[in-house]
Write an enzyme that holds these catalytic residues in place. Structure first.
Site, short mmCIF file in Angstrom:
data_model
loop_
_atom_site.label_atom_id
_atom_site.label_comp_id
_atom_site.label_asym_id
_atom_site.label_seq_id
_atom_site.Cartn_x
_atom_site.Cartn_y
_atom_site.Cartn_z
N ASP A 172 37.40 4.63 27.19
CA ASP A 172 37.11 3.33 26.62
C ASP A 172 35.76 3.43 25.88
O ASP A 172 35.05 4.44 25.97
CB ASP A 172 37.13 2.22 27.69
CG ASP A 172 37.43 0.86 27.05
OD1 ASP A 172 37.28 0.72 25.82
OD2 ASP A 172 37.79 -0.08 27.78
C1 BGC Z 1 37.80 -2.47 25.25
C2 BGC Z 1 39.10 -1.83 24.83
C3 BGC Z 1 39.19 -1.80 23.33
C4 BGC Z 1 37.96 -1.09 22.78
C5 BGC Z 1 37.96 -0.91 21.28
C6 BGC Z 1 36.62 -1.86 24.55
O1 BGC Z 1 35.43 -2.50 24.83
O2 BGC Z 1 37.67 -2.39 26.65
O3 BGC Z 1 40.18 -2.51 25.39
O4 BGC Z 1 40.37 -1.17 22.93
O5 BGC Z 1 36.81 -1.79 23.17
O6 BGC Z 1 37.87 -2.11 20.63
#
Ligand code: BGC
Length: 734
Positions: free
Chosen positions: A278
């Site tokens: 993530d």
């Molecule tokens: C979130 C993800 C997301 C990513 C990119 C993160 O902070 O937890 O779910 O896909 O950001 O936007």
């Protein structure tokens, strides 16, 4: 020998027509590339970077960029992705780029949020919703989405409950597959399908106290029986990518957990896809306190199984020295690169790096019109009628007051991640009502109060509007900054002075229909008692207003059912229908039982609940046998009748309860559902098939399997269904 192999790989023809099926060609291509790549080029393949990291053109030309997640930043996306791909084609090895966007519920056309889609209990429609999103996104060159979010969530404080399918692993798994199919279709290499990502692996939805990113404590049995099933379902069904969760469970951040990422996903499930971190989760291992330095964090995440770093650049910065010093074996790098290149192959990018992106289609009005029609149907099926004291459907006549701050909301209805959406394209609730009654009734509007804040000066106008009308439609709820990532709430009631507004409007005596716009199940006990009608409208996307207009005035019927239990008060949370019985099941009037002295244990509205303009009768379940044997099947049939005077859709639900097991069994668990449309007076037999595998769980010794004994099953229209039958599961063969 080595030279001969490398030469053979180099001589490989371009990617075949049906690349996904051609495993031998894929392996040859990938082996050949890995044999030629420098360490820097390999590590470059392990990064998903945004344009805040550096000049993406230069990184792509230098072979230091594998994918970018920055494609949705307000650009002409198809042109932009084509340009960046041009840059990658100028790199030494010409390895194509992946273009990622968070296409969570629509791309250009914004569909209802995933929690709302779960309320449709319509898997075919859910697939169609994401199919439209894939058609639109791939036309812009976007080949990868960080969606679907499969986190089971039982705490409405957690803002991200909006992104998932709610509290139940069975519904969650069904919706997971439906979403994946919409994005990926059955051939990932088609120019109009995209790679989906199951996130966040795993247990993120159990963040303590509902506070985002907080640690979770999930007992291992619950982890397997409740949190993992949606992931297992899509891993088996061929999802292209998985994203690890931010959270630590029992002190171990998922990003650093080899047991979870490699043990469960690779060793136990034999899942072959691409594992991504993530956003900045790898450097955050230092903040978690499990890595001393960024170098430790990078080595730890790679070793755990994280193949691509999202956003931080930490692999690019740390891994070269770690490999040179011998701290990180080249084999780990190669294994990670292999999965990245395989994903690119499966998407067909080696055959044609420009496969995705089609400027004409990107702006195609016919495609957009098609998407809007799907969005309208989706929003219509997702809204849940919770209460109707004879007020609905409304007449298209007389005077109608629309009241409340959410009636004119646009950006809020799009949810937190609106991809390439535009608030200007959202049909507001007010506009939807106006359009539905155009030329037939007079509609006035008064905001009353803001979503938040203490100003009550507008309530007087709202009261006057209600007094002057035959009915008041109160549109209340939460704004976009209160829902979604990072937006946890410590309260789950209506924010600001909205309840005061509701009380004042109800006090006028004009019949009130309350419409709630929110991405979490709020506690609304007062409205549930006092409004004549109560509708949960979620965040319905571009077509929310049209859907509401269709439903309130009876041009369409309500058919949504809650995918989450709705609490009476925050004090009941976490609350789910599949709780354990306890040794002293709750009796509010009896001390020394599992109860509250100040509130019933029961929810305000149970999981699976939803009304319609017609009514349904569920017949006693009929079983084709009283016994389910090993390797056998049990057919359950129930006759469902539309007993009302209007056509409608029922969501027929099947629940099972294990009477005695080695661990205390949930009071009931969803094991099947089907949505059926019935004409007035029409009856239909709805059948479900159970196998022993459907009854498997993590037993006392932590093995997965069934236990013989007696089961009760229930069928009906929500999780309190009472029509029941019993059967016996016979012992498994030795
Ligand atoms: C979130 C993800 C997301 C990513 C990119 C993160 O902070 O937890 O779910 O896909 O950001 O936007």
């Amino acid at each position: 020998m080595l030279i001969a192999l490398a030469a053979a790989a180099l001589a490989m023809p371009a990617q075949a027509q049906s690349p996904a099926d051609d495993a031998a060609a894929m392996h040859a291509k990938v082996d050949g590339l890995i044999a030629r790549m420098t360490l820097e080029e390999k590590i470059g393949q392990l990064e998903v970077l945004g344009d805040d990291y550096g000049k993406l053109d230069d990184l792509a030309r230098a072979g230091k960029l594998s994918a970018t997640n920055g494609v949705l930043n307000d650009r002409d996306v198809a042109k932009y992705t084509r340009h960046l791909q041009d840059m990658a084609m100028q790199s030494r090895l010409k390895i194509p780029l992946l273009f990622e966007g968070d296409v969570a519920h629509g791309y250009y056309t914004i569909m209802p949020v995933p929690l709302a889609m779960a309320a449709t209990w319509d898997t075919a429609l859910t697939t169609q919703v994401h199919r439209q999103a894939a058609l639109e996104a791939t036309a812009s060159g976007v080949s990868w989405t960080f969606s679907p979010m499969l986190d089971i969530a039982r705490d409405p404080r957690w803002g991200r409950i909006v992104e998932g399918a709610g509290e139940d692993p069975y519904l969650g798994a069904a919706m997971a597959i439906a979403q994946m199919k919409g994005f990926q279709g059955d051939d990932l290499s088609r120019p109009d399908t995209m790679m989906a990502t199951a996130k966040h692996f795993a247990g993120y939805g159990a963040a303590q106290a509902g506070r985002d990113y907080n640690s979770a404590d999930i007992p291992p049995r619950q982890f397997r029986d409740i949190y993992l099933p949606p992931f297992k379902a899509v891993a088996d069904a061929g999802i292209g990518a998985v994203m690890a969760a931010f959270t630590a469970i029992d002190g171990v951040p998922a990003t650093a957990s080899r047991k979870l990422l490699t043990g469960t996903l690779r060793d136990d499930w034999h899942w072959p896809g691409l594992l991504v971190s993530d956003y900045d989760a790898i450097p955050e291992l230092v903040t978690h306190g499990v890595a001393a330095t960024p170098a430790d964090a990078a080595a730890m995440a790679l070793h755990a199984g994280i193949e691509m770093d999202l956003h931080s650049g930490i692999y690019l910065e740390q891994l070269p020295a770690l490999v040179r010093s011998g701290a990180v074996p080249m084999a780990e790098i190669d294994a990670a690169v292999r999965h990245v290149l395989e994903a690119k192959w499966k998407l067909g990018l080696f055959a044609d790096p420009y496969r995705y992106g089609d400027e004409a289609k990107e702006h195609d009005p016919a495609l957009r019109a098609q998407s809007r029609a799907v969005a309208r149907r989706a929003a219509t099926e997702s809204m849940v009628l919770l209460r109707n004291q004879g007020v609905l459907p409304l007449r298209k006549a007389g005077r109608i007051a629309v009241i409340g701050p959410m009636a004119t909301a646009t950006r809020d209805l799009e949810g937190q991640m609106p991809a390439a959406g535009d608030p200007a394209r959202v049909v507001t609730m007010l506009a939807g009502v106006r359009e539905a009654v155009a030329g037939k009734a007079q509609v006035s509007y008064a905001k009353g109060v803001d979503v938040t804040g203490d100003d009550v000066s507008g309530i007087a106008d709202a009261v006057s509007a209600a007094k002057a009308s035959d009915v008041a439609i109160l549109v209340l709820g939460e704004s976009v900054g209160m829902i979604g990532e990072g937006n946890s709430r410590a309260a789950i009631d209506l924010p600001g002075q909205q309840l005061a507004l509701a009380k004042a409007v109800v006090a006028t005596g004009t019949p009130v229909v309350a419409v709630i716009v929110s991405g979490r199940p709020l506690a609304l006990p007062w409205l549930a008692d006092h409004a004549q009608g109560l509708v949960y409208a979620w965040l319905g996307g571009d077509e929310a207003g049209h859907a509401l207009g269709d439903l309130l005035f009876g041009d369409a019927d309500f058919s949504g059912h809650l995918p989450v239990t709705m609490a009476r008060a925050l004090g009941q949370v976490p609350l789910s229908y599949d709780h354990l019985p306890t040794g002293r099941p709750g009796d509010q009037h009896s001390i020394y039982t599992s109860r509250y002295v100040d509130l019933p244990n029961t929810p305000l509205y149970p999981f699976g609940y939803g009304l319609s303009y017609t009514s349904f009768r569920y017949g006693e379940p009929r079983l084709d046998s009283a016994t389910l044997g090993p390797g056998g099947t049990l057919h359950v049939t129930t006759r469902v009748t539309n007993t009302g005077t209007r056509a409608g859709a029922a969501v027929v639900q099947l629940y099972v309860h294990d009477e005695v097991a080695s661990v205390s069994p949930p009071v009931r668990q969803l094991k099947g559902f089907e949505r059926i449309a019935l004409q007035p007076g029409e009856s239909r037999d709805v059948g479900f098939t159970l196998t022993p595998a459907d009854l498997a769980f993590t037993r006392r010794d932590m093995s997965w399997g069934t236990e013989p004994g007696r089961y009760t099953l229930y069928v009906g229209g929500d999780s309190t269904a009472t029509r029941s039958a019993a059967f016996t599961l016979s012992p498994a063969r030795r």
